[in-house]
Design an enzyme around this catalytic site. Structure first.
Site, mmCIF file in Angstrom:
data_model
loop_
_atom_site.group_PDB
_atom_site.id
_atom_site.type_symbol
_atom_site.label_atom_id
_atom_site.label_comp_id
_atom_site.label_asym_id
_atom_site.label_seq_id
_atom_site.Cartn_x
_atom_site.Cartn_y
_atom_site.Cartn_z
ATOM 1 N N SER A 73 1.405 -1.753 0.109
ATOM 2 C CA SER A 73 -0.245 0.218 -0.115
ATOM 3 C C SER A 73 1.267 1.440 -0.185
ATOM 4 O O SER A 73 -0.199 2.196 -0.838
ATOM 5 C CB SER A 73 -0.986 0.036 1.261
ATOM 6 O OG SER A 73 -2.042 -0.952 1.265
ATOM 7 N N ASN A 152 -5.344 -9.473 -8.080
ATOM 8 C CA ASN A 152 -6.038 -9.810 -6.504
ATOM 9 C C ASN A 152 -7.164 -10.655 -6.408
ATOM 10 O O ASN A 152 -6.539 -11.939 -5.453
ATOM 11 C CB ASN A 152 -5.396 -9.318 -4.849
ATOM 12 C CG ASN A 152 -6.246 -7.040 -5.285
ATOM 13 O OD1 ASN A 152 -6.615 -6.870 -6.201
ATOM 14 N ND2 ASN A 152 -6.907 -7.351 -4.310
ATOM 15 N N GLN A 180 1.014 -8.869 -6.507
ATOM 16 C CA GLN A 180 0.410 -10.100 -6.472
ATOM 17 C C GLN A 180 1.353 -11.209 -7.598
ATOM 18 O O GLN A 180 0.980 -12.324 -7.524
ATOM 19 C CB GLN A 180 -1.052 -10.500 -7.089
ATOM 20 C CG GLN A 180 -1.801 -10.244 -5.599
ATOM 21 C CD GLN A 180 -1.801 -10.972 -4.665
ATOM 22 O OE1 GLN A 180 -2.402 -12.094 -4.901
ATOM 23 N NE2 GLN A 180 -2.397 -10.386 -3.259
ATOM 24 N N SER A 200 5.859 -6.516 -2.242
ATOM 25 C CA SER A 200 5.397 -6.600 -0.904
ATOM 26 C C SER A 200 5.591 -8.068 -0.235
ATOM 27 O O SER A 200 5.359 -9.463 -1.095
ATOM 28 C CB SER A 200 3.721 -6.764 -0.654
ATOM 29 O OG SER A 200 4.247 -6.317 0.457
ATOM 30 N N ALA A 201 6.411 -7.737 0.254
ATOM 31 C CA ALA A 201 7.214 -9.621 1.235
ATOM 32 C C ALA A 201 5.888 -10.529 1.938
ATOM 33 O O ALA A 201 6.398 -11.568 1.259
ATOM 34 C CB ALA A 201 7.924 -9.371 2.467
ATOM 35 N N HIS A 202 4.807 -10.448 1.895
ATOM 36 C CA HIS A 202 3.599 -11.109 2.859
ATOM 37 C C HIS A 202 3.477 -11.896 1.674
ATOM 38 O O HIS A 202 2.756 -12.702 2.119
ATOM 39 C CB HIS A 202 3.258 -10.524 3.781
ATOM 40 C CG HIS A 202 2.158 -10.032 3.320
ATOM 41 N ND1 HIS A 202 0.715 -10.308 3.637
ATOM 42 C CD2 HIS A 202 2.195 -8.543 2.896
ATOM 43 C CE1 HIS A 202 -0.204 -9.346 3.191
ATOM 44 N NE2 HIS A 202 0.603 -8.471 2.680
ATOM 45 N N THR A 238 14.236 4.685 10.344
ATOM 46 C CA THR A 238 15.013 3.956 10.327
ATOM 47 C C THR A 238 14.601 2.353 10.035
ATOM 48 O O THR A 238 12.509 1.924 9.929
ATOM 49 C CB THR A 238 15.331 3.906 12.361
ATOM 50 O OG1 THR A 238 15.465 4.543 12.429
ATOM 51 C CG2 THR A 238 16.142 2.239 12.414
ATOM 52 N N CYS A 326 -9.385 -7.240 2.273
ATOM 53 C CA CYS A 326 -9.507 -5.465 2.504
ATOM 54 C C CYS A 326 -10.787 -5.622 2.575
ATOM 55 O O CYS A 326 -11.065 -4.449 3.332
ATOM 56 C CB CYS A 326 -8.672 -4.908 1.822
ATOM 57 S SG CYS A 326 -7.106 -4.994 1.464
HETATM 58 C C1 LIG Z 1 -2.613 -6.173 -6.185
HETATM 59 C C2 LIG Z 1 -2.586 -5.827 -4.059
HETATM 60 N N1 LIG Z 1 -2.279 -4.375 -4.633
HETATM 61 C C3 LIG Z 1 -1.610 -4.172 -2.689
HETATM 62 C C4 LIG Z 1 -1.265 -4.728 -1.594
HETATM 63 C C5 LIG Z 1 -1.374 -3.956 -0.370
HETATM 64 O O1 LIG Z 1 0.007 -4.570 -0.216
HETATM 65 P P1 LIG Z 1 0.056 -4.692 1.482
HETATM 66 O O2 LIG Z 1 -0.958 -5.429 2.461
HETATM 67 O O3 LIG Z 1 1.748 -5.145 1.863
HETATM 68 O O4 LIG Z 1 0.064 -3.131 2.230
HETATM 69 C C6 LIG Z 1 -2.930 -5.716 -2.090
HETATM 70 C C7 LIG Z 1 -3.249 -6.290 -0.766
HETATM 71 O O5 LIG Z 1 -3.389 -7.507 -0.375
HETATM 72 C C8 LIG Z 1 -2.771 -6.188 -3.400
HETATM 73 O O6 LIG Z 1 -3.498 -7.644 -3.056
#
Ligand SMILES: Cc1ncc(COP(=O)(O)O)c(C=O)c1O
Length: 392
Positions: A73, A152, A180, A200-202, A238, A326
Site C-alpha cells: 500500500s 488479487n 500479487q 510486498s513480502a508477505h 530507520t 480488504c
Molecule cells: C494487488 C495488491 N496491491 C496492494 C496490496 C497491499 O499490500 P500490503 O498488504 O503489503 O499493503 C495488496 C494486498 O492484498 C494487493 O493484493
C-alpha cells in the site's frame, strides 16, 4: 493431512522457516541501526544492501533503483502521489483501471480531490483491459499510467509489455502494482518498460509490513515520507532491518524454483477447477482461463451468499476468501466482480481459493468434497434455487 487447510495465499502467506532463520539474528545480535558508523551498524547496513541486491537481481533492475517501504500500500501511494505531485507542471491526468486494489484506487480518488483527473479503464468479462481503450484515453495532460500486473481477486494478468511500450512511446510514466505477481511471475522491468513497480513480502512467504518500490533511474517523483536520509534521502525512517532481510531471502527463494513451483500450482489449480465443475452446477470461473496467476481460483456460485459459504468452510477447517482481504467484512459486492459485468446477486456468491506452496492434491480433493456438501446445503435453503430446478 493438516487439520487446517489454508487456501487464502493471495491474502497473505506464512513466513518460510528459512526466511525466519535469516531474520532472527537481526532482532537479537545484529540490532545496530544501519545509519550508525560503528561495526554493529555496518552489519545491518550490509544486510540491507544485500537484500536490495537480491530484489534488484530478480527484477533485472539496478540495486540503486530499489527502495524499501512499509508494504504494497505504501509503495502504491508513493508511486502515484509521488509522480502526480512532482510532474503536475507537465499535466494532471492519470490512467488506471476499475479493478485495481484499493491501495491504487483510493490514492487516485484522493488525487481527484486534489484537482487531478483520473480515467478508470473498463475491463472485459475476463478482467482484461483493452489496449485501444488505453491508447484512446491518453491526452496531452497524461503523466502516469498505473495498471496492476495481476488482479488479487480473479488472478487475471494484464498485457504489461504492450502497456509498457505505449507508455514509453508516449513519454508517460508507467507504474504497476505487482504485489500479487512478484514471487509468482518472472518480471524484467526493462523488457516490460516498467518505470515503477510495487511489491510486498508477505505475498511470497516473507514477513508482513515490508515491501519495496522499484523506481527507474531518472524518474521524477516526490517523497512520501520526509525525515532522515535513509533510502538515499527518498524514504525516511530507520530501516526495518529484519523485515528487509526477510524480504531479500523470500524473493530469492521464490525465484529459485519458480518454474517447478508454478507447474505444481497450475496442476493443483486445474484439478480444483475441474473437480468443482464436475461436482457443482450453476458455477462460474472468474478471471482469464489461461492468463492468470498460477495459484488463483475464483468462482461464483449462483443462489449462494459468499459469506455463508466462507463461514461454513471455516467450520470445516478450510480458509478461503470472498474477495480481497480488504473488502471482505464489508457487505458490498466486490468492485472487481462488478467491473467484469457480474450482476450483484452473482457477485455476492464469490469464493476465492488461492493456492500456495504448502497445498496438496489431497487437500484439493477434501476441499471440493466439503464445498460440494456446503453448496448443496446452502442451496437447499434458497427458494430461487428450488425455482431454477423446477424450470430446468
Ligand atoms: C494487488 C495488491 N496491491 C496492494 C496490496 C497491499 O499490500 P500490503 O498488504 O503489503 O499493503 C495488496 C494486498 O492484498 C494487493 O493484493
Amino acid at each position: 493431512m493438516k487439520n487446517y487447510i489454508y487456501m487464502d495465499n493471495s491474502a497473505t502467506t506464512p513466513v518460510k522457516k528459512e526466511v525466519l532463520d535469516e531474520m532472527i539474528p537481526y532482532f537479537i545480535e545484529n540490532y545496530g541501526n544501519p545509519s550508525s558508523i560503528y561495526s554493529l551498524g555496518s552489519k545491518s547496513k550490509n544486510a540491507v544492501e544485500s537484500a536490495r541486491d537480491k530484489v534488484a537481481k530478480v527484477l533485472g533492475a539496478k540495486s540503486s533503483e530499489i527502495f524499501f517501504t512499509g508494504g504494497g500500500s505504501e509503495s502504491d501511494n508513493w508511486a502515484i502521489k509521488g509522480i502526480a505531485f512532482a510532474n503536475k507542471n507537465k499535466g494532471n491526468h492519470i490512467i488506471t483501471t476499475k479493478i485495481e486494489h484499493h491501495g491504487v484506487l483510493h490514492t487516485c480518488e484522493y488525487l481527484e480531490r486534489k484537482g487531478f483527473k483520473v480515467t478508470y479503464l473498463d475491463v472485459d468479462e475476463y478482467g482484461m483491459i483493452d489496449i485501444n481503450d488505453l491508447k484512446n484515453s491518453i491526452t496531452d495532460e497524461t503523466i502516469l499510467i498505473t495498471i496492476m500486473f495481476a488482479n488479487n481477486e480473479i488472478g487475471t494478468i494484464q498485457p504489461i509489455k504492450e502497456i509498457g511500450e505505449i507508455a514509453k512511446e508516449k513519454g508517460i510514466y508507467f507504474h504497476t502494482d505487482a504485489v500479487q505477481a512478484v514471487g509468482h511471475v518472472k518480471i524484467d522491468v526493462n523488457e516490460l518498460n516498467i518505470d515503477l513497480l510495487s511489491l510486498s513480502a508477505h505475498k511470497f512467504y516473507g514477513p508482513k509490513g515490508i515491501g519495496a518500490l522499484y523506481i527507474r533511474r531518472g524518474v521524477k517523483l516526490d517523497s512520501l515520507i520526509e525525515g532522515g536520509a535513509q533510502e538515499r534521502s527518498r524514504r525516511a525512517g530507520t530501516e526495518n532491518v529484519p523485515g528487509i532481510v526477510g524480504l531479500g531471502k523470500a524473493i530469492e527463494l521464490a525465484y529459485e524454483n519458480i518454474d517447478e513451483n508454478n507447474e505444481k500450482l497450475i496442476t493443483l489449480r486445474e484439478r480444483l477447477i475441474k473437480k468443482v465443475f464436475d461436482s457443482i452446477d450453476y458455477v462460474r470461473l472468474n478471471g482469464h482461463p489461461t492468463k492468470r496467476l498460477p495459484g488463483n481460483v475464483s468462482f461464483c456460485f449462483k443462489f449462494i451468499e459468499g459469506e455463508s459459504l466462507l463461514l461454513s468452510l471455516d467450520m470445516e477447517g478450510i480458509a478461503g476468501s470472498s474477495g480481497s482481504a480488504c473488502t471482505s467484512g464489508s457487505l458490498d459486492p466486490s468492485h472487481v466482480l462488478l467491473a467484469i459485468g457480474l450482476p450483484h446477486e452473482i457477485a455476492h456468491g464469490s469464493l476465492r481459493l488461492s493456492l500456495g506452496d504448502f497445498n496438496t492434491k489431497e487437500e484439493i480433493d477434501y476441499v471440493v468434497e466439503k464445498l460440494t456438501e456446503i453448496v448443496q446445503r446452502l442451496r437447499d435453503m434458497s427458494p430461487l434455487y428450488e425455482k431454477a430446478k423446477e424450470e430446468k
